[in-house]
Structure formats: C-alpha cells, structure tokens
Design a protein around this motif. Structure first.
Motif, mmCIF file in Angstrom:
data_model
loop_
_atom_site.group_PDB
_atom_site.id
_atom_site.type_symbol
_atom_site.label_atom_id
_atom_site.label_comp_id
_atom_site.label_asym_id
_atom_site.label_seq_id
_atom_site.Cartn_x
_atom_site.Cartn_y
_atom_site.Cartn_z
ATOM 1 N N VAL A 44 15.544 -1.436 -44.876
ATOM 2 C CA VAL A 44 16.278 -0.468 -44.066
ATOM 3 C C VAL A 44 15.942 -0.683 -42.600
ATOM 4 O O VAL A 44 14.776 -0.771 -42.218
ATOM 5 C CB VAL A 44 15.893 0.977 -44.475
ATOM 6 N N GLU A 45 16.972 -0.774 -41.776
ATOM 7 C CA GLU A 45 16.769 -0.907 -40.335
ATOM 8 C C GLU A 45 16.800 0.481 -39.721
ATOM 9 O O GLU A 45 17.751 1.243 -39.901
ATOM 10 C CB GLU A 45 17.855 -1.785 -39.722
ATOM 11 N N LEU A 46 15.751 0.810 -39.001
ATOM 12 C CA LEU A 46 15.646 2.135 -38.402
ATOM 13 C C LEU A 46 16.521 2.235 -37.158
ATOM 14 O O LEU A 46 16.699 1.257 -36.438
ATOM 15 C CB LEU A 46 14.196 2.421 -38.005
ATOM 16 N N PRO A 47 17.047 3.434 -36.885
ATOM 17 C CA PRO A 47 17.768 3.632 -35.624
ATOM 18 C C PRO A 47 16.817 3.453 -34.441
ATOM 19 O O PRO A 47 15.596 3.545 -34.585
ATOM 20 C CB PRO A 47 18.252 5.084 -35.703
ATOM 21 N N LYS A 48 17.360 3.244 -33.275
ATOM 22 C CA LYS A 48 16.552 2.985 -32.085
ATOM 23 C C LYS A 48 15.556 4.107 -31.812
ATOM 24 O O LYS A 48 14.418 3.854 -31.431
ATOM 25 C CB LYS A 48 17.453 2.785 -30.867
ATOM 26 N N GLU A 49 15.983 5.354 -31.997
ATOM 27 C CA GLU A 49 15.110 6.498 -31.694
ATOM 28 C C GLU A 49 13.884 6.512 -32.609
ATOM 29 O O GLU A 49 12.761 6.725 -32.157
ATOM 30 C CB GLU A 49 15.869 7.828 -31.848
ATOM 31 N N LEU A 50 14.091 6.281 -33.899
ATOM 32 C CA LEU A 50 12.973 6.297 -34.841
ATOM 33 C C LEU A 50 12.060 5.088 -34.624
ATOM 34 O O LEU A 50 10.833 5.209 -34.671
ATOM 35 C CB LEU A 50 13.487 6.320 -36.280
ATOM 36 N N ALA A 51 12.654 3.929 -34.363
ATOM 37 C CA ALA A 51 11.846 2.731 -34.113
ATOM 38 C C ALA A 51 11.019 2.902 -32.837
ATOM 39 O O ALA A 51 9.856 2.498 -32.787
ATOM 40 C CB ALA A 51 12.748 1.510 -34.000
ATOM 41 N N LYS A 52 11.608 3.536 -31.828
ATOM 42 C CA LYS A 52 10.879 3.782 -30.577
ATOM 43 C C LYS A 52 9.715 4.740 -30.811
ATOM 44 O O LYS A 52 8.634 4.559 -30.262
ATOM 45 C CB LYS A 52 11.834 4.349 -29.531
ATOM 46 N N MET A 53 9.931 5.754 -31.653
ATOM 47 C CA MET A 53 8.875 6.715 -31.956
ATOM 48 C C MET A 53 7.700 6.018 -32.644
ATOM 49 O O MET A 53 6.537 6.251 -32.296
ATOM 50 C CB MET A 53 9.424 7.828 -32.848
ATOM 51 N N ILE A 54 7.964 5.141 -33.577
ATOM 52 C CA ILE A 54 6.904 4.409 -34.275
ATOM 53 C C ILE A 54 6.187 3.484 -33.298
ATOM 54 O O ILE A 54 4.960 3.386 -33.300
ATOM 55 C CB ILE A 54 7.473 3.622 -35.464
ATOM 56 N N GLU A 55 6.942 2.821 -32.438
ATOM 57 C CA GLU A 55 6.340 1.907 -31.466
ATOM 58 C C GLU A 55 5.417 2.660 -30.504
ATOM 59 O O GLU A 55 4.309 2.204 -30.210
ATOM 60 C CB GLU A 55 7.438 1.198 -30.680
ATOM 61 N N GLU A 56 5.850 3.826 -30.014
ATOM 62 C CA GLU A 56 5.012 4.626 -29.120
ATOM 63 C C GLU A 56 3.749 5.092 -29.829
ATOM 64 O O GLU A 56 2.666 5.101 -29.251
ATOM 65 C CB GLU A 56 5.797 5.826 -28.595
ATOM 66 N N ASP A 57 3.893 5.462 -31.084
ATOM 67 C CA ASP A 57 2.737 5.906 -31.856
ATOM 68 C C ASP A 57 1.730 4.770 -32.026
ATOM 69 O O ASP A 57 0.527 4.967 -31.889
ATOM 70 C CB ASP A 57 3.189 6.425 -33.223
ATOM 71 N N ASN A 58 2.221 3.573 -32.291
ATOM 72 C CA ASN A 58 1.338 2.410 -32.435
ATOM 73 C C ASN A 58 0.640 2.085 -31.118
ATOM 74 O O ASN A 58 -0.530 1.718 -31.102
ATOM 75 C CB ASN A 58 2.112 1.201 -32.941
ATOM 76 N N GLU A 59 1.356 2.210 -29.997
ATOM 77 C CA GLU A 59 0.750 1.946 -28.691
ATOM 78 C C GLU A 59 -0.362 2.951 -28.390
ATOM 79 O O GLU A 59 -1.402 2.588 -27.852
ATOM 80 C CB GLU A 59 1.808 1.986 -27.598
ATOM 81 N N GLU A 60 -0.141 4.222 -28.745
ATOM 82 C CA GLU A 60 -1.169 5.242 -28.539
ATOM 83 C C GLU A 60 -2.415 4.919 -29.346
ATOM 84 O O GLU A 60 -3.536 5.044 -28.858
ATOM 85 C CB GLU A 60 -0.644 6.618 -28.946
ATOM 86 N N GLU A 61 -2.213 4.504 -30.582
ATOM 87 C CA GLU A 61 -3.356 4.169 -31.438
ATOM 88 C C GLU A 61 -4.124 2.978 -30.877
ATOM 89 O O GLU A 61 -5.347 2.964 -30.913
ATOM 90 C CB GLU A 61 -2.882 3.855 -32.862
ATOM 91 N N GLU A 62 -3.408 1.976 -30.374
ATOM 92 C CA GLU A 62 -4.076 0.815 -29.794
ATOM 93 C C GLU A 62 -4.871 1.219 -28.566
ATOM 94 O O GLU A 62 -5.980 0.732 -28.342
ATOM 95 C CB GLU A 62 -3.049 -0.258 -29.430
ATOM 96 N N GLY A 63 -4.322 2.120 -27.757
ATOM 97 C CA GLY A 63 -5.025 2.586 -26.567
ATOM 98 C C GLY A 63 -6.289 3.347 -26.912
ATOM 99 O O GLY A 63 -7.312 3.214 -26.243
#
Length: 103
Positions: A44-63
């Motif tokens: 399943v390909e996620l919509p841009k909004e959901l994919a962006k939310m996951i990406e931001e969450d991953n960036e926060e965790e890395e930080g």
C-alpha cells in the motif's frame, strides 16, 4: 464498486500507518490490519500527508537518539558540583593509596 475500492484503499493506508507504529513501539500485531492490507493488494502506498507524518516522526527519533539530542535533555546539570565530587573522590583514592602498605 469504485467507492468500495476507495474505502478499501483508505482502510489499508490507515492499517499500514498503525502497523508502522506498532513495529516502532514494539506493540503486538493486529490480524485485522494485516487482512485490510492484503485486501488492498499487499503493498500500500501512503498518501503524502501520512508519509510525511511518518518521516517527521522518524526524524524526531533520530534527533533524540543522537549525542547532541541527549545533551539537550540534560539542561539543569551542575558541572561544577560534578567536578568537585570527582576531585574529592580522586583525593580520597590518593590518600587511601598512600596508606596502603602494598603500594
């Protein structure tokens, strides 16, 4: 039929998002989510909004996991008292080493 396909796709997108967070936070898997993803065709390909939310969450965790991120968590640390305690411990060790007959 088109409406059912759209709803199935949306359900699969939400199930994919929930699966991502379950994996991230090591929660038990849900068979219903897996079934919804399979109904939509598996990948399943996620919509841009959901994919962006996951990406931001991953960036926060890395930080947070970086050394600089960890130092940001220790804001109210008194380095002078830590240095003083370390120095007094070192002095105590030197004094006990001088008293030791073996050394």
């Amino acid at each position: 039929m088109e409406r059912d396909a759209i709803y199935t796709q949306r359900k699969a997108e939400r199930a994919t998002l929930r699966t991502h967070f379950r994996d991230k936070y090591r929660l038990p898997k849900n068979d219903t989510d897996d079934a919804q993803i399979q109904l939509a065709g598996g990948d399943v390909e996620l919509p841009k909004e959901l994919a962006k939310m996951i990406e931001e969450d991953n960036e926060e965790e890395e930080g947070r996991s970086s050394v600089i991120g960890q130092l940001g968590n220790i804001q109210n640390i008194d380095l002078d008292s830590i240095k003083g305690k370390a120095q007094s411990t070192l002095d105590d060790l030197k004094q006990s080493a001088e008293k030791c007959s073996v050394m």
